[in-house]
Design an enzyme around this catalytic site. Sequence first.
Site, PDB file in Angstrom:
ATOM      1  N   HIS A 156      50.988  36.524  37.758  1.00 41.60           N
ATOM      2  CA  HIS A 156      49.569  36.581  38.554  1.00 41.60           C
ATOM      3  C   HIS A 156      49.401  36.500  40.373  1.00 41.60           C
ATOM      4  O   HIS A 156      49.114  37.969  40.567  1.00 41.60           O
ATOM      5  CB  HIS A 156      48.512  35.389  37.842  1.00 41.60           C
ATOM      6  N   GLU A 157      50.128  35.790  40.848  1.00 39.85           N
ATOM      7  CA  GLU A 157      49.880  36.207  42.195  1.00 39.85           C
ATOM      8  C   GLU A 157      50.758  36.897  42.668  1.00 39.85           C
ATOM      9  O   GLU A 157      50.884  37.695  43.737  1.00 39.85           O
ATOM     10  CB  GLU A 157      49.736  34.581  42.807  1.00 39.85           C
TER      11      GLU A 157
ATOM     12  N   HIS B 104      49.272  40.443  43.264  1.00 39.19           N
ATOM     13  CA  HIS B 104      48.604  40.631  44.496  1.00 39.19           C
ATOM     14  C   HIS B 104      50.164  40.310  45.937  1.00 39.19           C
ATOM     15  O   HIS B 104      49.518  41.322  46.266  1.00 39.19           O
ATOM     16  CB  HIS B 104      48.303  39.130  44.754  1.00 39.19           C
TER      17      HIS B 104
ATOM     18  N   GLU C  53      43.031  42.472  42.114  1.00 38.43           N
ATOM     19  CA  GLU C  53      42.955  42.204  41.059  1.00 38.43           C
ATOM     20  C   GLU C  53      43.915  43.307  39.490  1.00 38.43           C
ATOM     21  O   GLU C  53      44.105  42.403  38.288  1.00 38.43           O
ATOM     22  CB  GLU C  53      41.968  41.442  40.123  1.00 38.43           C
TER      23      GLU C  53
END
Length: 492
Positions: free
Chosen positions: A257-258, A261, A287
Site C-alpha cells: 500500500h505505502e 504512494h 490513494e
Amino acid sequence: MTTPFDDLMAHARETAALEQVAGRLGWDQETVMPRGAAAQRSEEMAAMEGVLHARRTDPRVGDWLAALETDTLTAEDLAQVRLIRRAFDRATRVPARLSAEIARVTSRAQGIWAEARAADDFDAFAPTLAEVVSLKREEGAALSNGGDVYDAMLQDYEPGITGNELDALFGRLRPRLVALREAVLARPPAPALTGVFDEAAQMRLSRKVAGVFGYDMKRGRVDKAVHPFSSGSGQDVRITTRTAPTDPFNRLYSTIHEVGHAAYEQNVDPRYLLTPLGSGVSMGVHESQSRIYENQLGRSRAFLGWLWSEMRDAFGDLGLADEDSLYAAANGVHRGYIRTEADEVQYNLHILLRTDLERALISREIEVSDLEEAWNRRFEADFGYAVDRPSNGVLQDVHWSVGLFGYFPTYTLGNVYAGCLHGALRKAVPDLDAHLAAGDLAPATDWLRDKLQRHGGLREPLDTIAAATGEAPTEEPLLAYLETKFGALYGL
C-alpha cells in the site's frame, strides 16, 4: 534580468524544499525520535510552520502573480501558476498565529494520542483532541470565507470536491456494499494463515516485494511505525510498515500500500522536482495508486500464485493447502474493527463512518465529548456488533490527532478511482495475469507511471483519472469488480 514567472518559481522551489525538511521532521517523529523529545519537537514544528507560512503568504507572490504575462507561458507553466495561486489564496486567509498554533498542538497531540491508544483511554486524549478540533474549525472558517467549512477543508486533500458530492457518491455505494457484505458473511469463512512468522523474515520479504512493485530503495527506505505512512517526494521518498507476528499479510499489504504512494512520488517527471507539479495531484488520486497496488494487483489470484512460493521460502509451512487457499486467505471477509486491516468489501464502510462523524464534529452537531459514544453507536449500526475497546474504535486512527479533517473521504475516492484505472489497465495489458503470476509487475506499474504518475499535479484530480482511462470516473467499475471477485470467492 528575471521575469515575474522566474521569480515566482524560484520562490516556490525554495518553499517546496523547506516543506520537505518539515516532512522529514514528521517522519523522524513517527519512527526514531526519542519519546522524551515530543515537547521540543512541537516547538520545532511550530517554528518551521511559521517560516513556511511567511513564505506562502509573502506579498511578493501576489505581486509576481499579478505581473505575469500569461500569453508567454506554456501549458505546464500555467499549471504551475494555477497551483501557486490556489495555495497563495488559501494561505493568506489563515493568520500566521493560527497556522503555527495548529502545528504546535498537532505535533504534541500525536504523542498524546499514541499513549492514549496504548492505554485504551479516550478520556486521556479528549481534551487535546478538543483543542485540535477548535483550531481546525477556526482555520476552516477562515478558509471558507462564509461558505461551508467542511467543503473548504476538503480542498486541501481533493480540490474541487464538495460534501454534497460525497453524500451522493457514498449514497450510491452504501447499499451495494452492505448487501455484498451481508451475503459474504453468510457463507463459510475463508481459510486463514496459522503460526508465528519470524519478524526479520517478514521484513526481508516485504523489502523484496517493495522492489517487485517498483520501489527504488536508492531513493527510499522502509522503517516501522505504529501507523504505516509514506513521506517525501522526488529523490527522498520513505515508507513505514508494521509487524504482526501471527499475520504476515499485515506487513506485506501495508508495505505494498505505502509503495503505491511512494511510487507515485518517485515517478513524477524529474523536471517537476521541488515545484507545485512535483507531487501527487490529490490524496484521492494518491490513494488510487496505493489501493490498486495493494488490492487489484497485490491481492489478485495471479500475483498470489507467485507470492505462495515466496512465502513458503520465507516462512516454511503456512498452515494452508495450496495457492488457492492463500488467495482465499488474503481476501478473507471477516468481522473486525480496524480500518487498515479491513477487507475490500468492508473497507469503505469504515470510511463512510469516519467521514460522517468528522463532518458532524466540524459543523458542531456533536462535540468531542460525544465522539466515543457516537462512534460506537454508528459502528454497531453499520457492522452489527459492538466496539470492545477504544483502540479498536475511536482511537485507532492518527488522522484527527494531527488535524487531518477532510482527509478520510479521499480513501474511498481512491478506491473508486482505482476501480476505473484497473478496468483500463486490463484493456491495455490483456496478458496482465501471466505477468503477475511470474512476479513481473512492470507492465502494470509502467502503465500507471506513464498514464498517471509522471504527470504529477499537471491536471486536476478528475481530469487526471479521465486522461489515464479515457472516461470520466464513476463508482460502477469498483462495485462490479468487488461483486464479481467476491461473488466467485464465496460462491454467491
